[in-house]
Design a protein around this motif. Structure first.
Motif, PDB file in Angstrom:
ATOM      1  N   ALA A  43       0.839  -1.194   0.000  1.00 25.90           N
ATOM      2  CA  ALA A  43       0.000   0.000   0.000  1.00 25.90           C
ATOM      3  C   ALA A  43       0.871   1.240   0.000  1.00 25.90           C
ATOM      4  CB  ALA A  43      -0.908  -0.002   1.228  1.00 25.90           C
ATOM      5  N   SER A  44       0.364   2.298  -0.599  1.00 23.90           N
ATOM      6  CA  SER A  44       1.107   3.555  -0.622  1.00 23.90           C
ATOM      7  C   SER A  44       0.132   4.717  -0.625  1.00 23.90           C
ATOM      8  CB  SER A  44       2.016   3.618  -1.855  1.00 23.90           C
ATOM      9  OG  SER A  44       1.244   3.639  -3.041  1.00 23.90           O
ATOM     10  N   VAL A  45       0.651   5.878  -0.237  1.00 19.34           N
ATOM     11  CA  VAL A  45      -0.138   7.106  -0.222  1.00 19.34           C
ATOM     12  C   VAL A  45       0.564   8.114  -1.109  1.00 19.34           C
ATOM     13  CG1 VAL A  45      -1.070   8.973   1.191  1.00 19.34           C
ATOM     14  CG2 VAL A  45      -0.932   6.653   2.129  1.00 19.34           C
ATOM     15  N   ARG A  46      -0.136   8.614  -2.128  1.00 14.89           N
ATOM     16  CA  ARG A  46       0.426   9.634  -3.005  1.00 14.89           C
ATOM     17  C   ARG A  46       0.110  11.006  -2.430  1.00 14.89           C
ATOM     18  NH1 ARG A  46       3.814   7.198  -6.855  1.00 14.89           N
ATOM     19  NH2 ARG A  46       3.087   5.037  -6.942  1.00 14.89           N
ATOM     20  N   ILE A  47       1.135  11.842  -2.320  1.00 14.59           N
ATOM     21  CA  ILE A  47       0.954  13.162  -1.723  1.00 14.59           C
ATOM     22  C   ILE A  47       0.454  14.130  -2.783  1.00 14.59           C
ATOM     23  CG2 ILE A  47       2.115  15.026  -0.497  1.00 14.59           C
ATOM     24  CD1 ILE A  47       4.180  12.967   0.407  1.00 14.59           C
ATOM     25  N   SER A  48      -0.616  14.876  -2.462  1.00 13.50           N
ATOM     26  CA  SER A  48      -1.175  15.840  -3.403  1.00 13.50           C
ATOM     27  C   SER A  48      -1.569  17.107  -2.663  1.00 13.50           C
ATOM     28  CB  SER A  48      -2.408  15.255  -4.114  1.00 13.50           C
ATOM     29  OG  SER A  48      -3.429  14.983  -3.169  1.00 13.50           O
ATOM     30  N   GLY A  49      -1.725  18.191  -3.425  1.00 16.71           N
ATOM     31  CA  GLY A  49      -2.120  19.461  -2.831  1.00 16.71           C
ATOM     32  C   GLY A  49      -0.921  20.217  -2.308  1.00 16.71           C
ATOM     33  N   GLY A  50      -1.164  21.442  -1.897  1.00 13.06           N
ATOM     34  CA  GLY A  50      -0.098  22.273  -1.358  1.00 13.06           C
ATOM     35  C   GLY A  50       0.469  23.191  -2.412  1.00 13.06           C
ATOM     36  N   SER A  51       0.637  24.443  -2.028  1.00 12.78           N
ATOM     37  CA  SER A  51       1.154  25.398  -3.005  1.00 12.78           C
ATOM     38  C   SER A  51       2.027  26.471  -2.387  1.00 12.78           C
ATOM     39  CB  SER A  51      -0.017  26.085  -3.721  1.00 12.78           C
ATOM     40  OG  SER A  51      -0.847  26.752  -2.778  1.00 12.78           O
ATOM     41  N   GLY A  52       2.039  26.566  -1.088  1.00  9.85           N
ATOM     42  CA  GLY A  52       2.759  27.656  -0.450  1.00  9.85           C
ATOM     43  C   GLY A  52       4.234  27.385  -0.310  1.00  9.85           C
ATOM     44  N   ILE A  53       4.620  26.621   0.708  1.00 11.14           N
ATOM     45  CA  ILE A  53       6.020  26.317   0.960  1.00 11.14           C
ATOM     46  C   ILE A  53       6.531  25.377  -0.128  1.00 11.14           C
ATOM     47  CG2 ILE A  53       7.607  25.246   2.608  1.00 11.14           C
ATOM     48  CD1 ILE A  53       5.595  26.001   4.796  1.00 11.14           C
ATOM     49  N   ALA A  54       7.698  25.671  -0.666  1.00  7.48           N
ATOM     50  CA  ALA A  54       8.269  24.849  -1.735  1.00  7.48           C
ATOM     51  C   ALA A  54       8.366  23.397  -1.298  1.00  7.48           C
ATOM     52  CB  ALA A  54       9.643  25.378  -2.107  1.00  7.48           C
ATOM     53  N   TYR A  55       7.851  22.492  -2.131  1.00 15.59           N
ATOM     54  CA  TYR A  55       7.808  21.070  -1.787  1.00 15.59           C
ATOM     55  C   TYR A  55       8.771  20.281  -2.653  1.00 15.59           C
ATOM     56  CZ  TYR A  55       6.079  16.354  -1.031  1.00 15.59           C
ATOM     57  OH  TYR A  55       5.991  15.027  -0.737  1.00 15.59           O
ATOM     58  N   SER A  56       9.567  19.435  -2.027  1.00 18.52           N
ATOM     59  CA  SER A  56      10.434  18.501  -2.737  1.00 18.52           C
ATOM     60  C   SER A  56      10.451  17.218  -1.924  1.00 18.52           C
ATOM     61  CB  SER A  56      11.849  19.076  -2.890  1.00 18.52           C
ATOM     62  OG  SER A  56      12.428  19.310  -1.621  1.00 18.52           O
ATOM     63  N   THR A  57      11.233  16.237  -2.339  1.00 18.15           N
ATOM     64  CA  THR A  57      11.273  14.967  -1.618  1.00 18.15           C
ATOM     65  C   THR A  57      11.609  15.203  -0.144  1.00 18.15           C
ATOM     66  OG1 THR A  57      11.990  13.798  -3.589  1.00 18.15           O
ATOM     67  CG2 THR A  57      12.345  12.710  -1.481  1.00 18.15           C
ATOM     68  N   PRO A  58      10.728  14.803   0.774  1.00 15.22           N
ATOM     69  CA  PRO A  58      10.958  15.087   2.191  1.00 15.22           C
ATOM     70  C   PRO A  58      12.181  14.347   2.733  1.00 15.22           C
ATOM     71  CG  PRO A  58       8.684  14.438   1.779  1.00 15.22           C
ATOM     72  CD  PRO A  58       9.455  14.107   0.551  1.00 15.22           C
ATOM     73  N   LYS A  59      12.913  15.014   3.604  1.00 12.80           N
ATOM     74  CA  LYS A  59      14.042  14.399   4.290  1.00 12.80           C
ATOM     75  C   LYS A  59      13.670  13.950   5.694  1.00 12.80           C
ATOM     76  CE  LYS A  59      16.988  15.143   0.951  1.00 12.80           C
ATOM     77  NZ  LYS A  59      17.561  14.040   0.166  1.00 12.80           N
ATOM     78  N   LYS A  60      12.544  14.441   6.208  1.00 14.23           N
ATOM     79  CA  LYS A  60      12.129  14.073   7.555  1.00 14.23           C
ATOM     80  C   LYS A  60      10.613  13.986   7.615  1.00 14.23           C
ATOM     81  CE  LYS A  60      12.732  13.209  11.944  1.00 14.23           C
ATOM     82  NZ  LYS A  60      13.504  14.044  12.871  1.00 14.23           N
ATOM     83  N   ALA A  61      10.102  12.890   8.214  1.00  7.28           N
ATOM     84  CA  ALA A  61       8.669  12.695   8.396  1.00  7.28           C
ATOM     85  C   ALA A  61       8.386  12.509   9.875  1.00  7.28           C
ATOM     86  CB  ALA A  61       8.200  11.473   7.616  1.00  7.28           C
ATOM     87  N   LEU A  62       7.336  13.161  10.360  1.00  6.94           N
ATOM     88  CA  LEU A  62       7.010  13.141  11.782  1.00  6.94           C
ATOM     89  C   LEU A  62       5.547  12.752  11.949  1.00  6.94           C
ATOM     90  CD1 LEU A  62       8.628  13.929  14.362  1.00  6.94           C
ATOM     91  CD2 LEU A  62       7.421  16.108  14.304  1.00  6.94           C
ATOM     92  N   LEU A  63       5.290  11.603  12.582  1.00  7.02           N
ATOM     93  CA  LEU A  63       3.918  11.169  12.826  1.00  7.02           C
ATOM     94  C   LEU A  63       3.297  11.975  13.958  1.00  7.02           C
ATOM     95  CD1 LEU A  63       4.368   7.302  12.575  1.00  7.02           C
ATOM     96  CD2 LEU A  63       3.035   8.739  11.016  1.00  7.02           C
ATOM     97  N   MET A  64       1.959  12.190  13.865  1.00  8.02           N
ATOM     98  CA  MET A  64       1.263  12.936  14.918  1.00  8.02           C
ATOM     99  C   MET A  64      -0.223  12.602  14.872  1.00  8.02           C
ATOM    100  SD  MET A  64       1.316  16.769  13.204  1.00  8.02           S
ATOM    101  CE  MET A  64       0.528  17.466  14.645  1.00  8.02           C
ATOM    102  N   ARG A  65      -0.950  13.064  15.892  1.00  6.86           N
ATOM    103  CA  ARG A  65      -2.404  12.910  15.981  1.00  6.86           C
ATOM    104  C   ARG A  65      -2.859  11.468  15.776  1.00  6.86           C
ATOM    105  NH1 ARG A  65      -4.410  18.676  13.246  1.00  6.86           N
ATOM    106  NH2 ARG A  65      -3.305  19.969  14.771  1.00  6.86           N
ATOM    107  N   GLY A  66      -2.393  10.620  16.680  1.00  4.19           N
ATOM    108  CA  GLY A  66      -2.782   9.219  16.638  1.00  4.19           C
ATOM    109  C   GLY A  66      -2.255   8.495  15.430  1.00  4.19           C
ATOM    110  N   GLU A  67      -1.156   8.999  14.853  1.00  2.00           N
ATOM    111  CA  GLU A  67      -0.506   8.416  13.682  1.00  2.00           C
ATOM    112  C   GLU A  67      -1.407   8.411  12.452  1.00  2.00           C
ATOM    113  OE1 GLU A  67       1.329   4.668  14.668  1.00  2.00           O
ATOM    114  OE2 GLU A  67       2.622   5.592  16.182  1.00  2.00           O
TER     115      GLU A  67
END
Length: 536
Positions: A274-298
Motif C-alpha cells: 500500500a502507498s499514499v500519493r501526496i497531493s495538494g499544497g502550493s505555499g512552501i516549496a515542496y520537494s522529496t521530504p528528508k524528515k517525516a514526523l507522525l502525529m495525531r494518533g498516527e
C-alpha cells in the motif's frame, strides 16, 4: 556476501606456509640479539601491565627507541574475490614492514600520522576511522581497509601486537584531536569527568552485563531485501529518504513518489503493498521530504523538505488517509522568517495523542517548541489562502554561537537529546532547553542522527562510519538511580560502545557506505537501522 564473511575470520596461522614462516622468522629477523632481548623484556612488561600503566609502557618503548622510528617486520595478507564464493585471504608479502610515520605539515587540517606498509609501499593511509581497523589478539592480527582493498597484518609476537595497538591508539587520538596522547591531553579533550571515554579499559562496564542479552535480536530474517521491495512499490525508482516508525500497526517510508505503508512485526517491518500519493499544497516549496514526523494518533504527518544547506523554512501537514496536504506552515520568530534543520515530537509517545498541536524544532544554534495554534488557542487552517500560516514559537532558546546542532530526539517524558557536528551529545531535561544536564564529548566524527529509548536510559548516535551506543544510567550520592537527563553524571559514566562495519564489509559496501539514521524500534527492544544500504 556469505562466502566472504565466512573467510573473514579464518585463522591465518593454519597454513603450512605460515608454519614454515614461524620456523625461520627468528633466523631471518633483522633485529639484532640485544634488541631481541630487549623485546623479550618488553613482552614481560606488557603481559603484566595494567591499563593504568599505559603511559609508563609507552615511556619505556620510547626509551628503547622502538616507537615510530624503525619499521617492524610482519606478514601482510590481502583479501581477494570480493563477495564471490571463491573469496579468500592470500599472502601478499611474506616479510612486510610497517611503521607509523609522522607527516606533519603546515596545514593543521591534514592528518599527522600515517600507517605505511612496505615494500611498495603496499599501504600508505592516514590513521583515522576510515581504516575501520579491527584487531584479533588470538591471531596477533590487525585487519584494515586502505586503497580500496582489505588487508591483514599479522605480528610476530604478542609484544609486537600490543605495541602496534598502543601506537595505533596514540596516532588516531593525535590525528583526531590535534593534541598529544598524554593524560593531560586526554583531560583537555574529554574533561576530568569522562575518564571512561579516555580510557575505556578502566571503566566500570557492569551496566553492560544486563544489556547484552536484551539487545540480541530474535532469530528471524526477511526472505528478500525489504528496501528493494519498497522501492519497487514506489514505481519510479526514487529511494527512501525517511522512516517514520509507528507505535501501532504501521510504519511509513517516505520518498519522492509518496509514502509507503509497512506493517510492524516483532522481528521487523514488512511491506503491505500500500502507498499514499501526496497531493495538494502550493505555499512552501515542496520537494522529496528528508524528515517525516507522525502525529495525531498516527493519522497525520509533518513533512519537512530542506532546501539549501539542508534547512527548511517550513513544514507540510499531510493527512495520511487521504494523502492530501491540509496545511503548510512557516517558521517565524519575532516577525522574521527562520529555518530549521530538524523536527521531532514533544515526547516519544506524542505521536499517539489524537489532538497534539506542538512539536520540537532544531537549527544550528536553536532549540525550540512550535505550536500550530494561535495565541488565543484556535487551531490555524490554511483554507483557500495562498499565504502559509505562521507557527508560534512557544518555548526555546537561541544560543549565541558554537553549538552546531545537527539532530535530536525526545524521550517518553519529553527530555531531549541533541547531536552536534563536533560529535558532542547533549542531554536536556524536560523543564529546560537552555542548559544541558550532561554533555558527552565527541569522539571525532559528526553526529548525523540520534535516537533515545522511551525511558531515556540508552542513546544511539549515528556517524558516517560507526554507531555509538551510550548508557545514561548512574547513581547519585544517595545511591538513587538516575539518568543523565535528570542529573549531572559526574565521573560515574560507563564507557560507550562503538558499533562499526568490519574492514571487509566497508569495502564490499562500496564508496557510499555511510550509516544513516540508526534508531530504536517501537515494536521490539532490539536495535534497528534505517540505512538505505543492505549492508546494515
Amino acid at each position: 556476501m556469505g562466502g566472504s564473511h565466512s573467510r573473514e575470520d579464518i585463522d591465518l596461522t593454519s597454513s603450512d606456509e605460515e608454519e614454515e614462516y614461524e620456523e625461520d622468522y627468528d633466523a631471518r629477523s633483522p633485529i639484532s640479539e640485544p634488541a631481541a632481548s630487549a623485546g623479550q623484556r618488553d613482552d614481560d612488561l606488557l603481559r603484566t601491565a595494567t591499563p593504568s600503566s599505559l603511559e609508563a609502557i609507552d615511556a619505556k618503548l620510547r626509551s628503547l627507541d622502538l616507537k615510530y622510528q624503525h619499521p617492524t617486520a610482519a606478514k601482510l595478507y590481502l583479501h581477494v574475490g570480493g563477495s564471490s564464493p571463491s573469496a579468500r585471504w592470500v599472502l601478499d608479502e611474506r616479510r612486510a614492514t610497517y611503521a607509523f610515520v609522522d607527516k606533519a605539515s603546515d596545514d593543521a587540517s591534514s592528518p599527522r600520522w600515517f600507517l605505511e606498509v612496505r615494500p611498495g609501499p603496499r599501504v600508505s593511509a592516514p590513521v583515522d576511522s576510515a581504516l575501520q581497523l579491527k584487531t584479533n589478539p588470538t591471531q596477533r592480527r590487525a585487519d584494515f581497509a586502505a586503497g580500496g582493498s582489505v588487508w591483514a597484518l599479522r605480528l610476530p609476537t604478542d609484544a609486537e601486537f600490543r605495541r602496534f595497538g598502543l601506537e595505533y591508539e596514540r596516532c588516531i587520538f593525535e590525528n583526531t584531536y590535534g593534541v598529544e596522547a598524554t593524560d593531560e591531553g586526554r583531560k583537555e579533550v574529554f574533561g576530568a569527568d569522562f575518564a571512561a571515554w579516555a580510557r575505556p579499559d578502566e571503566a566500570d562496564d557492569a551496566v553492560w552485563a544486563d544489556a547484552e542479552e536484551s539487545l540480541n535480536p530474535p532469530a528471524a530474517a526477511p526472505a528478500r531485501d525489504l528496501l528493494e521491495e519498497f522501492e519497487e512499490d514506489a514505481g519510479d525508482g526514487d529511494s527512501i529518504q525517511s522512516l517514520a516508525l509507528g507505535a501501532l500497526d504501521n510504519s511509513f517510508l517516505v520518498g519522492g513518489a509518496g509514502i509507503q505503508v509497512v506493517k510492524n512485526f516483532q522481528h521487523g517491518l514488512h511491506g503491505k503493498g500500500a502507498s499514499v500519493r501526496i497531493s495538494g499544497g502550493s505555499g512552501i516549496a515542496y520537494s522529496t521530504p528528508k524528515k517525516a514526523l507522525l502525529m495525531r494518533g498516527e493519522t497525520n504527518m509533518l513533512l519537512m523538505s530542506p532546501g539549501e544547506a539542508l534547512r527548511s523554512n517550513g513544514v507540510h501537514h499531510v493527512d495520511i488517509e487521504t494523502g492530501k496536504v491540509v496545511a503548510e506552515w512557516r517558521f517565524e520568530k519575532d516577525g522574521t522568517d527562520i529555518t530549521m534543520r530538524d523536527i521531532a515530537n514533544d515526547s516519544k509517545g506524542a505521536q499517539l495523542e489524537p489532538s497534539g498541536s506542538t512539536f520540537l524544532g532544531l537549527d544550528d544554534n536553536r532549540l525550540c517548541r512550535w505550536d500550530m495554534r494561535d495565541a488565543r488557542g484556535r487551531v490555524q487552517t490554511i483554507g483557500s489562502s495562498s499565504e502559509s500560516p505562521v507557527l508560534k514559537w512557544s518555548q526555546g532558546h537561541q544560543f549565541s554561537r558554537g553549538t552546531n546542532f545537527q539532530c535530536f530526539a525526545s524521550t517518553g517524558d519529553g527530555s531531549i537529546v541533541v547531536g552536534s557536528v563536533d560529535g558532542k551529545i547533549r542531554l536536556y531535561s524536560k523543564s529546560s532547553m537552555r542548559m544541558a544536564k550532561t554533555a558527552f564529548p565527541g569522539l571525532g566524527s559528526p553526529i548525523t542522527h540520534v535516537d533515545v529509548t522511551f525511558d531515556g536510559k540508552w542513546i544511539l548516535g549515528t556517524t558516517d562510519t560507526y554507531l555509538i551506543l551510550i548508557c545514561t544510567i548512574f547513581k547519585d550520592k544517595d545511591g538513587k538511580e538516575k539518568t543523565g537527563f535528570s542529573g549531572r553524571m559526574g565521573n560515574r559514566i560507563a564507557a560507550p560502545r562503538l558499533l562499526k562495519l568490519t574492514p571487509l564489509d566497508s569495502i564490499l559496501a562500496g564508496t557510499d557506505n555511510k550509516f544513516h539514521g540508526g534508531q530504536f524500534s517501537w515494536v521490539s527492544s532490539i536495535l534497528s537501522n534505517s540505512n538505505r544500504c543492505s549492508y546494515c
